[in-house]
Design a protein around this motif. Structure first.
Motif, mmCIF file in Angstrom:
data_model
loop_
_atom_site.group_PDB
_atom_site.id
_atom_site.type_symbol
_atom_site.label_atom_id
_atom_site.label_comp_id
_atom_site.label_asym_id
_atom_site.label_seq_id
_atom_site.Cartn_x
_atom_site.Cartn_y
_atom_site.Cartn_z
ATOM 1 N N ASP A 249 -0.190 35.149 -32.033
ATOM 2 C CA ASP A 249 -1.399 35.267 -32.849
ATOM 3 C C ASP A 249 -2.624 34.837 -32.035
ATOM 4 O O ASP A 249 -2.509 34.407 -30.879
ATOM 5 N N ASP A 250 -3.796 34.934 -32.676
ATOM 6 C CA ASP A 250 -5.057 34.596 -32.010
ATOM 7 C C ASP A 250 -5.104 33.127 -31.595
ATOM 8 O O ASP A 250 -5.617 32.788 -30.525
ATOM 9 N N GLY A 251 -4.568 32.272 -32.439
ATOM 10 C CA GLY A 251 -4.619 30.847 -32.133
ATOM 11 C C GLY A 251 -3.846 30.501 -30.872
ATOM 12 O O GLY A 251 -4.311 29.713 -30.041
ATOM 13 N N GLU A 252 -2.670 31.096 -30.722
ATOM 14 C CA GLU A 252 -1.883 30.833 -29.522
ATOM 15 C C GLU A 252 -2.591 31.382 -28.287
ATOM 16 O O GLU A 252 -2.623 30.733 -27.234
ATOM 17 N N ALA A 253 -3.156 32.569 -28.434
ATOM 18 C CA ALA A 253 -3.887 33.163 -27.310
ATOM 19 C C ALA A 253 -5.061 32.281 -26.900
ATOM 20 O O ALA A 253 -5.287 32.034 -25.710
ATOM 21 N N LEU A 254 -5.808 31.790 -27.880
ATOM 22 C CA LEU A 254 -6.970 30.953 -27.584
ATOM 23 C C LEU A 254 -6.544 29.658 -26.892
ATOM 24 O O LEU A 254 -7.199 29.206 -25.933
ATOM 25 N N GLU A 255 -5.438 29.090 -27.322
ATOM 26 C CA GLU A 255 -4.948 27.863 -26.699
ATOM 27 C C GLU A 255 -4.597 28.103 -25.231
ATOM 28 O O GLU A 255 -4.956 27.304 -24.356
ATOM 29 N N PHE A 256 -3.901 29.200 -24.960
ATOM 30 C CA PHE A 256 -3.537 29.510 -23.581
ATOM 31 C C PHE A 256 -4.775 29.816 -22.737
ATOM 32 O O PHE A 256 -4.882 29.390 -21.579
ATOM 33 N N MET A 257 -5.710 30.573 -23.283
ATOM 34 C CA MET A 257 -6.898 30.963 -22.517
ATOM 35 C C MET A 257 -7.702 29.752 -22.081
ATOM 36 O O MET A 257 -8.224 29.695 -20.964
ATOM 37 N N ASN A 258 -7.785 28.757 -22.953
ATOM 38 C CA ASN A 258 -8.571 27.556 -22.638
ATOM 39 C C ASN A 258 -7.799 26.524 -21.827
ATOM 40 O O ASN A 258 -8.398 25.595 -21.284
ATOM 41 N N ASN A 259 -6.486 26.693 -21.747
ATOM 42 C CA ASN A 259 -5.655 25.719 -21.037
ATOM 43 C C ASN A 259 -5.697 26.008 -19.542
ATOM 44 O O ASN A 259 -4.739 26.479 -18.936
ATOM 45 N N SER A 260 -6.854 25.718 -18.939
ATOM 46 C CA SER A 260 -7.082 26.013 -17.532
ATOM 47 C C SER A 260 -8.190 25.119 -17.006
ATOM 48 O O SER A 260 -9.123 24.781 -17.744
ATOM 49 N N PRO A 261 -8.112 24.726 -15.746
ATOM 50 C CA PRO A 261 -9.220 23.955 -15.171
ATOM 51 C C PRO A 261 -10.437 24.815 -14.864
ATOM 52 O O PRO A 261 -11.476 24.292 -14.464
ATOM 53 N N PHE A 262 -10.305 26.146 -15.021
ATOM 54 C CA PHE A 262 -11.388 27.063 -14.694
ATOM 55 C C PHE A 262 -12.020 27.645 -15.962
ATOM 56 O O PHE A 262 -11.409 27.648 -17.024
ATOM 57 N N GLY A 263 -13.228 28.181 -15.808
ATOM 58 C CA GLY A 263 -13.894 28.793 -16.960
ATOM 59 C C GLY A 263 -15.059 29.667 -16.548
ATOM 60 O O GLY A 263 -16.206 29.390 -16.894
ATOM 61 N N LEU A 264 -14.768 30.736 -15.808
ATOM 62 C CA LEU A 264 -15.849 31.637 -15.407
ATOM 63 C C LEU A 264 -16.068 32.721 -16.456
ATOM 64 O O LEU A 264 -17.118 32.802 -17.077
ATOM 65 N N THR A 265 -15.065 33.588 -16.674
ATOM 66 C CA THR A 265 -15.176 34.598 -17.724
ATOM 67 C C THR A 265 -13.884 34.650 -18.523
ATOM 68 O O THR A 265 -12.843 34.146 -18.093
ATOM 69 N N ALA A 266 -13.961 35.284 -19.682
ATOM 70 C CA ALA A 266 -12.786 35.538 -20.517
ATOM 71 C C ALA A 266 -13.037 36.842 -21.262
ATOM 72 O O ALA A 266 -14.170 37.128 -21.663
ATOM 73 N N ALA A 267 -11.976 37.635 -21.445
ATOM 74 C CA ALA A 267 -12.120 38.950 -22.065
ATOM 75 C C ALA A 267 -11.214 39.075 -23.280
ATOM 76 O O ALA A 267 -10.063 38.618 -23.253
ATOM 77 N N ILE A 268 -11.747 39.687 -24.334
ATOM 78 C CA ILE A 268 -10.985 39.949 -25.558
ATOM 79 C C ILE A 268 -11.003 41.454 -25.804
ATOM 80 O O ILE A 268 -12.064 42.093 -25.708
ATOM 81 N N PHE A 269 -9.847 42.015 -26.122
ATOM 82 C CA PHE A 269 -9.750 43.435 -26.442
ATOM 83 C C PHE A 269 -9.302 43.567 -27.889
ATOM 84 O O PHE A 269 -8.188 43.188 -28.253
#
Length: 470
Positions: free
Chosen positions: A385-405
């Protein structure tokens, strides 16, 4: 900055990733050359800052016209220096021209005095003044596009610029300075230096340098910050990335596949804002993987100077070996590969030519999903689901860009508010709009280039508070 009379005799060599030949060789600058360039820049900047803004804009616009005339030559050099397929090399010059032209168009408003509400008996406003001399340290992977982000706004703001380019792409620095001089830029306002790491650090510490723009690795960025600590100068850092994409169940699968594959594999994956990890909803996971594999099999790995090549070599064999090591480690931990490298005859271990690879059954603890890869590899993880995706996307030391389709813009907007990234894309990725602020969070860096906001990092505010007599 103390200067000795000893001259550095070492040389720079650009080894072409096409065939490992020496494509460019240059003498590295030493203390004497650095001092001459600094003195020249400091003197030239005093006159350049008084040059009317419309004249600065006109010079940038003439430079853009000259770049257009020389695009084919510049693209060919780019191909040989860093391995970009010749069929795509001219696209970077187009991007350079677009960004330069956009910054020229934004400059008048971005650099205008800030007028305050009228106050009887007083004149009050804020003026944006240039910092002085800007040092731009640019990388090889997008040598014109990364340099233009800082060079052109700095010049438009009234600063002088010293460009130190990667040893892999030295001609880019030389061509940029040549073209701006041909466009009418006064001598000394824009110069380049070919330097080793030690002298680059010493240059950053010179009293004349009041701004540094650096694009490169997290480690090198941290070293630069330590080097200039206590100087209280502006330092802009664009560092690493591990940019994620999330493909929701309602996405246009074919469009998402095309965008994610291009974002992950273009430039052989050697892009700071390329897609390095993807999260796909379980309902469409199998179809997404199937279409991705089909698209990747159409790639043609080969010499980048051949027009049929769509995937060129990595910059060096050692870089390819590091990427292969990540893949091997992921496989050992249970990841599944989807492409047979034998389908790409140019792929050979120990060389810079590496086939594209797609991995599933990946887990978030794997290096391929958390450390920068910088190669033609994509790990794809199934999410519920969206919540799991959001958790994984933010679980990173980096944060330049992120894409949602997704077809649901409201959901994308809500998720975008929670994403820890400098840029959030909807139904696209790996693109830089020069009217938008280019920035990162966490270990992806700090500061901002491009857009009207980018000019704030290249100027300092000066307040005028005049009380009228009587």
């Amino acid at each position: 900055m103390p200067m000795k009379t000893t001259k550095i005799m070492h040389h720079l060599q650009c080894i072409s990733p096409i065939d490992n030949s020496v494509y460019v060789e240059r003498a590295l600058a030493g203390e004497v050359e650095i001092r001459v360039v600094l003195d020249r820049a400091s003197k030239a900047q005093k006159a350049w800052r008084r040059t009317p803004l419309n004249e600065r804009i006109a010079i940038v616009e003439r430079a853009v016209e000259i770049f257009a005339v020389k695009k084919e030559r510049l693209g060919r050099e780019l191909c040989w220096m860093m391995g970009r397929p010749i069929r795509y090399a001219g696209g970077e010059i187009n991007g350079f021209m677009d960004r330069a032209q956009t910054m020229a168009q934004l400059a008048t408003e971005a650099l205008a005095d800030i007028q305050l509400p009228e106050k009887p008996g007083f004149t009050r406003f804020i003026r944006r003044e240039p910092l002085g001399v800007s040092l731009v340290i640019a990388p090889w992977n997008y040598p014109y596009l990364t340099a233009v982000n800082a060079v052109v706004p700095a010049l438009l703001s009234g600063n002088a610029v010293i460009l130190k380019h990667s040893a892999q792409t030295p001609l880019c620095a030389e061509r940029m300075v040549e073209i701006f001089r041909e466009a009418g830029l006064p001598y000394g306002v824009f110069q380049f230096l070919h330097l080793n790491h030690a002298y680059t650090q010493r240059l950053a510490c010179a009293g004349e340098i009041q701004h540094v723009a650096f694009t490169g690795s997290v480690g090198a960025g941290a070293n630069l910050e330590r080097t200039v600590a206590g100087r209280f100068i502006q330092v802009g850092l664009e560092l690493g990335g591990k940019d994620p994409a999330y493909v929701r169940a309602d996405a246009d699968i074919s469009q998402a596949v095309a965008a994610v594959v291009d974002g992950a594999y273009f430039n052989s994956g050697q892009s700071c804002c390329g897609i390095e990890r993807a999260y796909v909803h379980e309902d469409i996971f199998s179809e997404f993987i199937s279409q991705t594999v089909d698209l990747l099999r159409d790639y043609r790995l080969g010499r980048p100077d051949q027009v049929e090549t769509t995937l060129g070599p990595l910059v060096r064999a050692e870089a390819a070996d590091r990427v292969r090591a990540q893949v091997d480690e992921a496989i050992a931990e249970g990841a599944k590969v989807h492409l047979d490298v034998s389908e790409f005859p140019m792929d050979k271990r120990g060389t810079q030519y590496m086939a594209p690879q797609l991995l599933t059954r990946v887990r978030h603890h794997m290096r391929v999903m958390r450390e920068e890869t910088f190669g033609p590899v994509l790990g794809v993880q199934k999410v519920h689901d969206d919540g799991e995706a959001l958790e994984f996307m933010n679980n990173s030391p980096f944060g330049l860009t992120a894409a949602i389709f997704t077809r649901d813009e409201d959901v994308a907007m809500e998720m975008g508010g929670y994403l820890e990234a400098g840029t959030v894309f909807l139904n696209r990725c790996d693109y830089l709009d020069p009217e938008l602020a280019w920035t990162g969070v966490k270990q992806s860096g700090r500061g901002c280039t491009l857009s009207k906001i980018g000019f704030e990092n290249l100027t300092r505010p000066k307040s005028f508070h005049f009380k009228h007599d009587g």
